[in-house]
Design an enzyme around this catalytic site. Structure first.
Site, PDB file in Angstrom:
ATOM      1  N   LYS A  37     -12.674  -3.385  -4.559  1.00  0.00           N
ATOM      2  CA  LYS A  37     -11.805  -4.308  -5.296  1.00  0.00           C
ATOM      3  C   LYS A  37     -12.345  -5.714  -5.118  1.00  0.00           C
ATOM      4  CE  LYS A  37      -7.420  -6.312  -4.472  1.00  0.00           C
ATOM      5  NZ  LYS A  37      -6.106  -6.156  -3.891  1.00  0.00           N
TER       6      LYS A  37
HETATM    7  C1  R5P Z   1      -4.284  -8.796  -1.312  1.00  0.00           C
HETATM    8  O1  R5P Z   1      -5.101  -8.719  -0.407  1.00  0.00           O
HETATM    9  C2  R5P Z   1      -3.472  -7.661  -1.655  1.00  0.00           C
HETATM   10  O2  R5P Z   1      -4.199  -6.511  -1.380  1.00  0.00           O
HETATM   11  C3  R5P Z   1      -2.972  -7.586  -3.071  1.00  0.00           C
HETATM   12  O3  R5P Z   1      -2.437  -6.342  -3.229  1.00  0.00           O
HETATM   13  C4  R5P Z   1      -4.023  -7.747  -4.119  1.00  0.00           C
HETATM   14  O4  R5P Z   1      -4.591  -9.017  -4.017  1.00  0.00           O
HETATM   15  C5  R5P Z   1      -3.558  -7.463  -5.531  1.00  0.00           C
HETATM   16  O5  R5P Z   1      -2.448  -8.178  -5.831  1.00  0.00           O
HETATM   17  P1  R5P Z   1      -2.473  -9.445  -6.781  1.00  0.00           P
HETATM   18  O6  R5P Z   1      -2.747  -8.925  -8.145  1.00  0.00           O
HETATM   19  O7  R5P Z   1      -1.101 -10.021  -6.660  1.00  0.00           O
HETATM   20  O8  R5P Z   1      -3.554 -10.367  -6.309  1.00  0.00           O
END
Ligand code: R5P
Length: 259
Positions: free
Chosen positions: A173
């Site tokens: 990711k």
């Molecule tokens: C951050 O480290 C978390 O894993 C969040 O789940 C991730 O960043 C995704 O969430 P968002 O779309 O709110 O950034």
């Protein structure tokens, strides 16, 4: 790839499209009661039918999600610092592999800080988690977190993504950026993008569209869904881009109609 590992990845990344909509609600492990997730179950449960997987902590899973749900779970297993700490995201293993197995997870997620002062520490803890998870056929999702002083550009994100894959991540990711092709083309495992801070709905849809069209395997989106004016409409609009190849205009029209 052994059957169990392949099956878990296929449950997350749909084999017919090669894509996935991960719904991320793991923010509480370092942000506490994030806006939109104060009563996590009330926000999340109506949206679950539209998510290919749900990313959250073990506490959130046990306290807010009934065990009758049929959605692959991506368990946040790194942690140890909060947004109040100047070394935020200097994380270690916060969940042992036994509890991940007990929770019947499809994958575990671990944040790494490439380029941070404590880089070696997070990377070696990450590989320890990978060794534990691989032993049981559980894929590890690398969350490539970016420190305050680092630039989210293709040069840095391709380095972090490739490094994560070479250290053993099965899915990476990262953040969407200009020249995102470079990140995709140099990473040997599926890449999903994080949503990031809340932005206007059409901009979030546009980011998802560009990432998918560039070859991302999906999105791991949280705030831009659960903080949207209509989270239920937004999750369906994002899904239309990820799984049904909608354009930004078509997806935004869907969002507006459903809202
Ligand atoms: C951050 O480290 C978390 O894993 C969040 O789940 C991730 O960043 C995704 O969430 P968002 O779309 O709110 O950034």
């Amino acid at each position: 790839m052994d059957w169990g590992m392949a099956n878990r990845i296929n449950r997350i990344i749909k084999p017919d499209t090669g894509r996935t909509l991960m719904f991320a609600v793991d923010h509480g492990y370092f942000m506490g009661p994030t806006t939109g997730l104060e009563k996590l179950d009330e926000t999340v449960m109506p949206l679950l039918p539209y998510a290919d997987s749900l990313m959250l902590t073990r506490g959130a899973l046990r306290y807010y999600v009934p065990s009758s749900v049929d959605v692959p779970i991506i368990l946040r297993v790194s942690g140890g610092t909060s947004i109040l700490n100047k070394h935020m995201l200097h994380e270690g293993i916060a969940v042992g592999i036994e509890d991940a197995i007990r929770l019947n997870v499809a994958a575990v997620a671990f944040s790494i800080m490439v380029g941070a002062d404590y880089e070696r520490d997070t990377l070696l803890t990450f590989t320890k988690m990978i060794d534990d998870a691989e032993r049981y056929g559980i894929p590890t999702l690398a969350v490539t977190a970016v420190g305050k002083n680092l630039v989210r550009d293709a040069k840095y994100l391709s380095l972090a993504s490739r490094l994560a894959a070479e250290l053993g991540a099965r899915i990476v990711k990262t953040y969407f950026c200009d020249d995102f092709e470079r990140v995709i083309q140099t990473c040997p495992v599926p890449v999903v993008i994080a949503g990031g801070k809340k932005i206007p709905e059409k901009e979030a849809l546009s980011m998802a569209y560009q990432a998918i069209q560039t070859g991302a395997a999906g999105v791991d989106m949280g705030r831009n869904i659960f903080q949207a004016e209509s989270p239920k409409a937004m999750v369906q609009a994002v899904r239309s881009i990820v799984q049904d190849d909608f354009t930004v205009d078509q997806a935004f029209e869907l969002y507006s109609d459903l809202k």
